[in-house]
Write a protein that holds these residues in place. Structure first.
Motif, PDB file in Angstrom:
ATOM      1  N   ASP A 237      37.909 -13.347  26.354  1.00  0.00           N
ATOM      2  CA  ASP A 237      37.090 -13.070  25.553  1.00  0.00           C
ATOM      3  C   ASP A 237      37.663 -12.925  24.146  1.00  0.00           C
ATOM      4  O   ASP A 237      38.591 -12.036  24.168  1.00  0.00           O
ATOM      5  N   ASP A 238      37.011 -12.949  23.045  1.00  0.00           N
ATOM      6  CA  ASP A 238      37.394 -12.336  21.719  1.00  0.00           C
ATOM      7  C   ASP A 238      37.022 -10.967  21.463  1.00  0.00           C
ATOM      8  O   ASP A 238      38.106 -10.265  21.066  1.00  0.00           O
ATOM      9  N   ASN A 239      36.119 -10.518  22.204  1.00  0.00           N
ATOM     10  CA  ASN A 239      35.906  -9.144  22.027  1.00  0.00           C
ATOM     11  C   ASN A 239      35.200  -8.570  23.257  1.00  0.00           C
ATOM     12  O   ASN A 239      34.009  -8.582  23.354  1.00  0.00           O
ATOM     13  N   PHE A 240      35.777  -8.205  24.563  1.00  0.00           N
ATOM     14  CA  PHE A 240      35.282  -8.112  25.630  1.00  0.00           C
ATOM     15  C   PHE A 240      34.190  -6.777  25.731  1.00  0.00           C
ATOM     16  O   PHE A 240      33.238  -7.028  26.649  1.00  0.00           O
TER      17      PHE A 240
ATOM     18  N   ASN B  84      37.717  -6.192   6.017  1.00  0.00           N
ATOM     19  CA  ASN B  84      36.220  -6.043   6.506  1.00  0.00           C
ATOM     20  C   ASN B  84      36.386  -5.240   7.706  1.00  0.00           C
ATOM     21  O   ASN B  84      35.456  -5.478   8.661  1.00  0.00           O
ATOM     22  N   LYS B  85      37.175  -4.325   7.982  1.00  0.00           N
ATOM     23  CA  LYS B  85      37.220  -3.813   9.104  1.00  0.00           C
ATOM     24  C   LYS B  85      37.097  -2.318   9.315  1.00  0.00           C
ATOM     25  O   LYS B  85      37.924  -1.408  10.033  1.00  0.00           O
ATOM     26  N   GLU B  86      36.327  -1.779   8.420  1.00  0.00           N
ATOM     27  CA  GLU B  86      36.203  -0.397   8.047  1.00  0.00           C
ATOM     28  C   GLU B  86      35.523   0.449   9.435  1.00  0.00           C
ATOM     29  O   GLU B  86      35.679   1.746   9.457  1.00  0.00           O
ATOM     30  N   PHE B  87      35.315  -0.444  10.517  1.00  0.00           N
ATOM     31  CA  PHE B  87      34.387   0.190  11.663  1.00  0.00           C
ATOM     32  C   PHE B  87      35.911   0.702  12.423  1.00  0.00           C
ATOM     33  O   PHE B  87      35.571   1.569  13.480  1.00  0.00           O
ATOM     34  N   ASN B  88      37.092   0.369  11.994  1.00  0.00           N
ATOM     35  CA  ASN B  88      38.212   1.127  12.842  1.00  0.00           C
ATOM     36  C   ASN B  88      38.331   2.088  12.102  1.00  0.00           C
ATOM     37  O   ASN B  88      38.714   2.117  10.612  1.00  0.00           O
TER      38      ASN B  88
ATOM     39  N   GLY C 166      32.673 -15.418  21.273  1.00  0.00           N
ATOM     40  CA  GLY C 166      32.327 -15.009  19.672  1.00  0.00           C
ATOM     41  C   GLY C 166      32.553 -13.467  19.618  1.00  0.00           C
ATOM     42  O   GLY C 166      32.973 -12.806  20.499  1.00  0.00           O
ATOM     43  N   CYS C 167      32.051 -12.914  18.389  1.00  0.00           N
ATOM     44  CA  CYS C 167      32.252 -11.557  18.054  1.00  0.00           C
ATOM     45  C   CYS C 167      31.177 -11.122  17.086  1.00  0.00           C
ATOM     46  O   CYS C 167      31.070 -12.073  16.060  1.00  0.00           O
ATOM     47  N   PRO C 168      30.798 -10.074  17.185  1.00  0.00           N
ATOM     48  CA  PRO C 168      29.583  -9.749  16.226  1.00  0.00           C
ATOM     49  C   PRO C 168      30.136  -9.416  14.867  1.00  0.00           C
ATOM     50  O   PRO C 168      29.198  -9.265  13.829  1.00  0.00           O
ATOM     51  N   TYR C 169      31.269  -9.080  14.774  1.00  0.00           N
ATOM     52  CA  TYR C 169      31.719  -8.597  13.381  1.00  0.00           C
ATOM     53  C   TYR C 169      32.395  -9.546  12.638  1.00  0.00           C
ATOM     54  O   TYR C 169      32.260 -10.820  12.913  1.00  0.00           O
ATOM     55  N   ASN C 170      32.875  -9.504  11.329  1.00  0.00           N
ATOM     56  CA  ASN C 170      33.037 -10.192  10.467  1.00  0.00           C
ATOM     57  C   ASN C 170      34.569  -9.776   9.691  1.00  0.00           C
ATOM     58  O   ASN C 170      34.415  -9.940   8.304  1.00  0.00           O
ATOM     59  N   CYS C 171      35.493 -10.116  10.260  1.00  0.00           N
ATOM     60  CA  CYS C 171      36.630  -9.648   9.580  1.00  0.00           C
ATOM     61  C   CYS C 171      37.176 -10.595   8.555  1.00  0.00           C
ATOM     62  O   CYS C 171      37.132 -11.910   8.843  1.00  0.00           O
ATOM     63  N   SER C 172      37.762 -10.315   7.456  1.00  0.00           N
ATOM     64  CA  SER C 172      38.138 -11.417   6.453  1.00  0.00           C
ATOM     65  C   SER C 172      39.103 -12.458   6.945  1.00  0.00           C
ATOM     66  O   SER C 172      39.009 -13.536   6.264  1.00  0.00           O
ATOM     67  N   TYR C 173      39.770 -12.217   7.916  1.00  0.00           N
ATOM     68  CA  TYR C 173      40.957 -13.223   8.245  1.00  0.00           C
ATOM     69  C   TYR C 173      40.615 -13.905   9.365  1.00  0.00           C
ATOM     70  O   TYR C 173      41.487 -14.506   9.976  1.00  0.00           O
ATOM     71  N   CYS C 174      39.335 -13.766  10.147  1.00  0.00           N
ATOM     72  CA  CYS C 174      39.100 -14.195  11.311  1.00  0.00           C
ATOM     73  C   CYS C 174      38.272 -15.417  11.124  1.00  0.00           C
ATOM     74  O   CYS C 174      37.104 -15.356  10.296  1.00  0.00           O
ATOM     75  N   CYS C 175      38.638 -16.514  11.912  1.00  0.00           N
ATOM     76  CA  CYS C 175      37.765 -17.805  11.750  1.00  0.00           C
ATOM     77  C   CYS C 175      36.887 -17.899  12.977  1.00  0.00           C
ATOM     78  O   CYS C 175      36.177 -19.050  13.008  1.00  0.00           O
ATOM     79  N   LEU C 176      36.590 -17.028  13.700  1.00  0.00           N
ATOM     80  CA  LEU C 176      35.543 -17.069  14.823  1.00  0.00           C
ATOM     81  C   LEU C 176      34.329 -17.365  14.251  1.00  0.00           C
ATOM     82  O   LEU C 176      33.546 -18.296  14.733  1.00  0.00           O
ATOM     83  N   LYS C 177      33.684 -16.897  13.203  1.00  0.00           N
ATOM     84  CA  LYS C 177      32.329 -17.173  12.617  1.00  0.00           C
ATOM     85  C   LYS C 177      32.236 -18.547  12.184  1.00  0.00           C
ATOM     86  O   LYS C 177      30.895 -19.034  12.458  1.00  0.00           O
TER      87      LYS C 177
END
Ligand code: SF4
Length: 427
Positions: A209-212, A275-279, A167-178
């Motif tokens: 991992d999705d986000n190591f 939704n990736k303004e943390f970049n 998993g990954c704690p982020y929430n990008c608009s195009y990502c289906c992980l959540k």
């Protein structure tokens, strides 16, 4: 003894695009699920990346499904059912669209399979298997079996992979992980990951991992325990965690060769779309420089097709990739996977162009109507970017600037160049 065929699928179009790339590490899902299978089954493991599927009689056939391979898997499932096998499918696409998937298989798995797959196998041995196994919560990642790497064909440089978190704690608009991992980031016990790594027969491996770096404190503990293993590894991480020098030092000392950074775009408004303004674009150059100072190469993930992207996005991205000195780029076309925020938006706006899931592969097709250009312009711009980035002139320029892991970088750049040429030569 019952015969079990486990397949990691790959349709021909995607395979033609990927096959020459040198950083395609073996998919871990099926070797990992094979680790749960009891001795009553004789397992045949097939990875279509490099092997042909044997259409013969098996008692049980299990296939993992991602969206672009869904039509291909449904066809295979049909053939195996006609041959008399009990066909089970699971994986991201089945979890996202269970009703669709249930038409094509005898049993489907919705959600993560750590508990439902062993339960199904017990039921199958008793002749009491059900049509649907569903896990509606995130299962524990404690006490997992060692993947059956002995079943992987060949001993390619890229056959080693392992996972430490999910998993990954982020929430990008195009990502289906959540949508598939319950939006809950989880880690495995460090000692169990170390035992798993020791089982990898190759010196080189990748963290699947999705986000190591999502939980830096956990990753630091793991990397401390890896210092004496004498391995070389790569992983996918988020860019802003790479400002942590202690983390990078531990990564370097435990054998990190390169990191895949999901930069996605050099446009702040496109990052906002995602939704990736943390970049933070203005920090990219310093992050790459810092990683190079720790001897770590940078493979940047770039996505084209956000609503704010205009026709100059391809030349703009090429210029910035070269100026910040990334060692390689994995570029993709934005793809609205089912269930994502992006998919819901495009569906509402009538912008989805296809109902054929094989078009949702992010590499060879455009599956939606872009905002500022035509689908063909997006596809052409994407291919032109790849062609230019992997031209000999640009490869040599990059290698002479970076001076980090030159042999690995050269191999990876040549692999991407070859895959690009092969795809367009139609071989
Ligand atoms: S950072 Fe990567 S893995 Fe995490 S939600 Fe965004 S795209 Fe998905």
């Amino acid at each position: 003894m019952l015969t079990l065929l486990m397949i990691t699928p790959e349709n021909k179009e995607i395979n033609r695009f990927r096959v020459k790339q040198y950083n395609n590490f073996t998919q871990l899902t099926m070797p990992y699920l094979a680790g749960f299978v009891p001795a009553e089954f004789k397992i045949t493991l097939i990875d279509e990346y490099s092997q042909a599927v044997p259409f013969e009689k098996f008692d049980l056939v299990a296939i993992t499904v991602n969206t672009p391979n869904a039509p291909h898997v449904y066809q295979m499932a049909h053939k195996f059912r006609k041959l008399g096998a009990w066909v089970v499918i699971g994986g991201p696409h089945v979890t996202l669209l269970p009703e669709e998937a249930s038409v094509y298989a005898d049993t489907i798995f919705v959600g993560e399979a750590e508990e439902t797959w062993p339960e199904f196998l017990r039921h199958f041995l008793d002749g009491k298997q059900e049509r649907l196994y569903r896990c509606d919560y995130p299962p524990d990642l404690i006490g997992l079996p060692i993947p059956r790497r002995d079943l992987i064909a060949g001993h390619r440089f890229t056959s080693g992979s392992v996972f430490a978190s999910r998993g990954c704690p982020y929430n990008c608009s195009y990502c289906c992980l959540k949508n598939i991992y319950h939006q809950q980031f989880r880690t495995r016990p460090v000692n169990e990951v170390i035992e798993d790594i020791k089982n990898i027969p190759n010196k080189h491996f990748v963290f699947w991992d999705d986000n190591f770096f999502a939980d830096a404190e956990y990753t630091k503990k793991l990397l401390c325990s890896m210092q004496s293993l004498n391995r070389k590894w790569a992983a996918q991480v988020n860019a802003h965690s790479c400002k942590d020098k202690e983390l990078l030092s531990l990564a370097q000392n435990s054998g990190c060769i390169y990191l895949f950074l999901g930069l996605e775009s050099f446009s702040a408004s496109s990052l906002k779309d995602a939704n990736k303004e943390f970049n933070q674009v203005e920090q990219y150059a310093d992050i790459v420089k810092l990683l190079h100072s720790f001897g770590i190469s940078v493979q940047a993930g770039i996505v084209f097709g956000f609503d704010s992207d205009t026709a100059d996005i391809f030349s703009h991205t090429l210029k910035h990739c070269e100026s910040i000195g990334v060692d390689g780029v994995t570029a993709s076309i934005l793809t609205p996977y089912p269930g994502t925020e992006l998919y819901i938006k495009y569906k509402k706006e009538g912008r989805l162009l296809s109902v054929d899931w094989s078009h949702f592969n992010g590499k060879t097709r455009v599956s939606f109507q872009p905002n500022h250009f035509t689908p063909q312009q997006l596809l052409d711009g994407y291919h032109q970017f790849r062609g230019s980035f992997y031209s000999w002139k640009n490869i040599i320029n990059r290698l002479s600037k970076s001076r980090v892991n030159i042999i690995y970088n050269l191999l990876i750049n040549i692999g991407y160049r070859q895959s690009f040429n092969k795809f367009f030569s139609g071989q």
